[in-house]
Enzyme design. Structure first.
Site, PDB file in Angstrom:
ATOM      1  N   LYS A   1       0.778   4.490   6.945  1.00 30.80           N
ATOM      2  CA  LYS A   1       0.109   5.332   5.956  1.00 30.80           C
ATOM      3  C   LYS A   1       0.535   6.781   6.145  1.00 30.80           C
ATOM      4  O   LYS A   1       1.056   7.170   7.195  1.00 30.80           O
ATOM      5  CB  LYS A   1      -1.424   5.270   6.102  1.00 30.80           C
ATOM      6  CG  LYS A   1      -2.038   3.896   5.938  1.00 30.80           C
ATOM      7  CD  LYS A   1      -2.033   3.421   4.509  1.00 30.80           C
ATOM      8  CE  LYS A   1      -2.729   2.105   4.339  1.00 30.80           C
ATOM      9  NZ  LYS A   1      -1.935   0.937   4.694  1.00 30.80           N
TER      10      LYS A   1
ATOM     11  N   SER B   1       0.802  -1.229   0.000  1.00 29.55           N
ATOM     12  CA  SER B   1       0.000   0.000   0.000  1.00 29.55           C
ATOM     13  C   SER B   1       0.831   1.273   0.000  1.00 29.55           C
ATOM     14  O   SER B   1       0.302   2.352  -0.228  1.00 29.55           O
ATOM     15  CB  SER B   1      -0.962   0.020   1.194  1.00 29.55           C
ATOM     16  OG  SER B   1      -0.248   0.211   2.399  1.00 29.55           O
TER      17      SER B   1
END
Length: 131
Positions: free
Chosen positions: A88, A51
């Site tokens: 993230k 990701s």
């Protein structure tokens, strides 16, 4: 904690056009001294998943996380979300935190008041093996 040995640091290298070789060696480089600013607040983790590949972070990369840094929008953070860790980019929308992946395959994670959410630390360095 295990004592690490220094490695020879040859200096800078051009990533554009080649430049003449350096005629001298700089002092030894100790990676631990370079990446760990506050030992009691620094942790190492290994990346898993894809990701964050758009940010140059790939599976099996070594992540250096500093818990003493106050996370702000734009930092890449390790967050605990409902009992699971995730890496993230931190952002905010209407005052609420949003965790942004760096891969278009994944959607942003919008944090609600019902979520068990905590920022564990801020990514300061990551090490990537090329071969």
């Amino acid at each position: 904690m295990q004592k690490t040995s220094s490695i020879v640091f040859l200096g800078e290298i051009s990533c554009g056009f080649p430049s003449p070789a350096t005629d001298y060696l700089e002092p030894g480089l100790n990676l631990h001294e370079l990446v760990v600013k506050k030992p009691s607040a620094t942790f190492f983790m290994r990346a898993k998943g894809d990701s964050m590949i758009g940010a140059g972070i790939f599976p099996r990369d070594i992540l250096v996380i500093d818990r003493s840094i106050f996370a702000v929008s734009g930092h890449v953070v390790v967050a605990s979300l409902n009992g699971e860790f995730t890496l993230k980019k931190l952002s905010y929308q209407n005052g609420a935190p949003v965790l942004l992946p760096a891969n278009p395959k994944y959607k942003p994670i919008f944090i609600s008041k019902e979520d068990d959410f905590q920022i564990f630390g801020v990514l300061t360095y990551h090490l990537h093996q090329h071969i």
